[in-house]
Design an enzyme around this catalytic site. Structure first.
Site, PDB file in Angstrom:
ATOM      1  N   GLU A   1       0.819  -1.211   0.000  1.00 33.46           N
ATOM      2  CA  GLU A   1       0.000   0.000   0.000  1.00 33.46           C
ATOM      3  C   GLU A   1       0.846   1.251   0.000  1.00 33.46           C
ATOM      4  OE1 GLU A   1      -2.843  -0.012   3.263  1.00 33.46           O
ATOM      5  OE2 GLU A   1      -2.475  -2.154   3.387  1.00 33.46           O
TER       6      GLU A   1
ATOM      7  N   GLY B   1       5.630  -2.300   6.780  1.00 30.36           N
ATOM      8  CA  GLY B   1       7.013  -2.768   6.902  1.00 30.36           C
ATOM      9  C   GLY B   1       7.874  -1.885   7.775  1.00 30.36           C
TER      10      GLY B   1
ATOM     11  N   SER C   1      10.610   6.110   9.462  1.00 25.94           N
ATOM     12  CA  SER C   1       9.945   5.818  10.727  1.00 25.94           C
ATOM     13  C   SER C   1      10.288   4.393  11.152  1.00 25.94           C
ATOM     14  CB  SER C   1       8.429   5.968  10.542  1.00 25.94           C
ATOM     15  OG  SER C   1       7.754   5.730  11.752  1.00 25.94           O
TER      16      SER C   1
ATOM     17  N   LEU D   1       6.895   5.036  19.362  1.00 25.89           N
ATOM     18  CA  LEU D   1       7.152   4.724  20.773  1.00 25.89           C
ATOM     19  C   LEU D   1       5.932   4.046  21.413  1.00 25.89           C
ATOM     20  CD1 LEU D   1       9.460   5.170  22.842  1.00 25.89           C
ATOM     21  CD2 LEU D   1       8.250   7.224  23.567  1.00 25.89           C
ATOM     22  N   HIS D   2       4.846   4.782  21.475  1.00 21.23           N
ATOM     23  CA  HIS D   2       3.527   4.265  21.881  1.00 21.23           C
ATOM     24  C   HIS D   2       3.392   3.807  23.328  1.00 21.23           C
ATOM     25  CE1 HIS D   2       3.013   4.779  17.700  1.00 21.23           C
ATOM     26  NE2 HIS D   2       3.509   3.632  17.316  1.00 21.23           N
TER      27      HIS D   2
ATOM     28  N   CYS E   1      -2.281   1.996   8.868  1.00 21.40           N
ATOM     29  CA  CYS E   1      -1.347   1.011   8.347  1.00 21.40           C
ATOM     30  C   CYS E   1      -1.943  -0.353   8.034  1.00 21.40           C
ATOM     31  CB  CYS E   1      -0.274   0.799   9.391  1.00 21.40           C
ATOM     32  SG  CYS E   1       1.219   1.556   8.924  1.00 21.40           S
TER      33      CYS E   1
HETATM   34  N1  SAH Z   1       7.705   0.058  11.061  1.00 23.78           N
HETATM   35  C1  SAH Z   1       7.775   1.484  11.047  1.00 23.78           C
HETATM   36  C2  SAH Z   1       6.989   2.076   9.933  1.00 23.78           C
HETATM   37  C3  SAH Z   1       5.497   1.800  10.019  1.00 23.78           C
HETATM   38  S1  SAH Z   1       4.700   3.246  10.415  1.00 23.78           S
HETATM   39  C4  SAH Z   1       7.357   2.039  12.387  1.00 23.78           C
HETATM   40  O1  SAH Z   1       6.915   1.272  13.236  1.00 23.78           O
HETATM   41  O2  SAH Z   1       7.516   3.225  12.613  1.00 23.78           O
HETATM   42  C5  SAH Z   1       3.941   2.915  11.917  1.00 23.78           C
HETATM   43  C6  SAH Z   1       3.034   4.085  12.212  1.00 23.78           C
HETATM   44  O3  SAH Z   1       1.752   3.825  11.645  1.00 23.78           O
HETATM   45  C7  SAH Z   1       2.785   4.302  13.665  1.00 23.78           C
HETATM   46  O4  SAH Z   1       3.792   5.027  14.323  1.00 23.78           O
HETATM   47  C8  SAH Z   1       1.517   5.078  13.558  1.00 23.78           C
HETATM   48  O5  SAH Z   1       1.851   6.412  13.269  1.00 23.78           O
HETATM   49  C9  SAH Z   1       0.778   4.485  12.379  1.00 23.78           C
HETATM   50  N2  SAH Z   1      -0.250   3.516  12.803  1.00 23.78           N
HETATM   51  C10 SAH Z   1      -0.244   2.177  12.777  1.00 23.78           C
HETATM   52  N3  SAH Z   1      -1.373   1.657  13.272  1.00 23.78           N
HETATM   53  C11 SAH Z   1      -2.150   2.702  13.609  1.00 23.78           C
HETATM   54  C12 SAH Z   1      -3.452   2.844  14.191  1.00 23.78           C
HETATM   55  N4  SAH Z   1      -4.203   1.791  14.524  1.00 23.78           N
HETATM   56  N5  SAH Z   1      -3.885   4.099  14.409  1.00 23.78           N
HETATM   57  C13 SAH Z   1      -3.148   5.186  14.094  1.00 23.78           C
HETATM   58  N6  SAH Z   1      -1.931   5.126  13.540  1.00 23.78           N
HETATM   59  C14 SAH Z   1      -1.439   3.900  13.309  1.00 23.78           C
END
Ligand code: SAH
Length: 357
Positions: free
Chosen positions: A90, A172, A204, A228-229, A347
């Site tokens: 995607e 990824g 990222s 980070l989360h 994502c």
């Molecule tokens: N693997 C890399 C690149 C993927 S981007 C990484 O982990 O950074 C991952 C990002 O996608 C997260 O930081 C967030 O910004 C977004 N993301 C993934 N799932 C999400 C969700 N359920 N709600 C909002 N943002 C999400």
């Protein structure tokens, strides 16, 4: 047949020289592909016809097929592509309204910039709980040519607007496909190709420490985001298994080194999930974790709901209180406006939906 986009300018120059052609044709070929959007060698009218034929026999230009497309009411467009081997990836175009400097008022002063969000792998190994990308496991790394295919597609689908930024926030883990991602980044950045400034390219990562260490040694001023989360190991290991391998203390130590070495800011992405990490105690832990980092920013993202899971955003007032807490503690904090919610833009959501159908 080889994907010509897997060659750097230097590699293409060497290839041309080995055929007895002057190397300056490589820059012309780059301009045709990356700037003018040519998808056939035969249309490269300033190249000698025998060279065009030779290129046509050895290389192809485009390797992606559009499998599906979704348009959001906010202008976000999500593309689902099929790779040569049938795998799906995607990419997303996200328009950003921008003021033209020096112009005020409505009078045509708004210009549209677009951020392209690209995938770096088909599927993902890292299985973060809130992210749909990992749901179907890992398939394979994308080649640099396939990553550039995504950027080309995003760029060539714009009309009055320009692709100004590229973020590696699709499916990824870019630092788990380091060489191919960096090769693509150099072409995205190159003045003879996409010519997008390094500061407008964001990598990222979920926190792959060896990759961050490599990145800080590159002569490239790309932006680094860290997903980070959670600000404590127990919770982070639960929602992001990568934390078991690279725990917070090691990650933050690595961030200190990165900032010292590059003098560049790191953005920490923090998805706010109701009942999980969005209370004020979590905000306090986040402040403590980041307090000694000289150049850090926090980007808060209310979670995009994942179907059949507990991943839902907190209330608007809870989001505000969290943001306020960070702000008052002196943290540089922004709140990301959710985009494309009506089109499964979080994502991996489009791919998962497609594969289930
Ligand atoms: N693997 C890399 C690149 C993927 S981007 C990484 O982990 O950074 C991952 C990002 O996608 C997260 O930081 C967030 O910004 C977004 N993301 C993934 N799932 C999400 C969700 N359920 N709600 C909002 N943002 C999400």
């Amino acid at each position: 047949m080889q994907d010509i986009k897997e060659l750097s300018l230097k590699e293409l120059e060497e290839r041309l020289l080995s055929w007895g052609s002057p190397k300056y044709h490589a820059k012309q070929i780059f301009a045709w592909i990356y700037q003018k959007g040519a998808c056939e060698f035969s249309s490269m009218s300033d190249l000698p016809v025998p060279l065009r034929k030779n290129l046509d026999n050895k290389f192809y230009i485009l390797g992606l097929e559009l499998a599906d497309l979704q348009k959001s009411s906010d202008g976000t467009i999500k593309f689902l592509f099929e790779l040569n081997d049938g795998n799906l990836i995607e990419a997303v175009n996200i328009p950003v309204a921008k003021r033209t400097p020096g112009l005020i008022g409505e009078a045509g002063a708004r210009r549209c910039a677009v951020t392209g969000c690209v995938s770096s792998q088909a599927g993902c190994k890292f299985a973060c709980e809130f992210c749909a990308s990992g749901l179907k496991g890992f398939k394979r790394n994308l080649t640099s040519g396939e990553i550039l295919d995504e950027v080309l597609y995003l760029k060539n689908n714009l009309r009055a607007t320009q692709l100004t930024h590229v973020v590696f926030m699709g499916t990824g883990e870019p630092l788990d496909n380091y060489d191919n991602v960096l090769k693509a980044v150099r072409i995205i950045n190159s003045a003879v190709a996409f010519n997008i400034g390094a500061r407008r390219i964001t990598i990222s990562t979920c926190g792959v420490i060896p990759g961050i260490k490599r990145l800080q040694e590159e002569d490239l001023q790309v932006e680094l985001s860290i997903s980070l989360h959670a600000a404590e190991d127990k919770l982070r290991s639960k929602i992001m298994p990568v934390n078991q391998k690279y725990p917070l203390a090691d990650l933050i130590k690595c961030c200190h080194e990165y900032i010292d070495r590059t003098n560049r800011q790191i953005t920490f992405e923090y998805i706010l999930v109701k009942g999980l990490n969005s209370d004020l105690l979590s905000a306090q832990k986040l402040v403590m974790l980041l307090k000694d980092l000289r150049l850090a920013k926090v980007n808060l993202i209310p979670a995009n709901p994942i179907p059949k899971s507990k991943i839902i955003p907190p209330s608007a007032s809870e989001v505000e209180s969290f943001k306020d807490y960070l702000f008052k503690a002196g943290v540089n904090v922004t709140l990301r406006r959710e985009r494309g919610q009506d089109i499964d833009a979080a994502c991996g959501q489009l791919r998962v939906k497609y594969e289930q159908d």
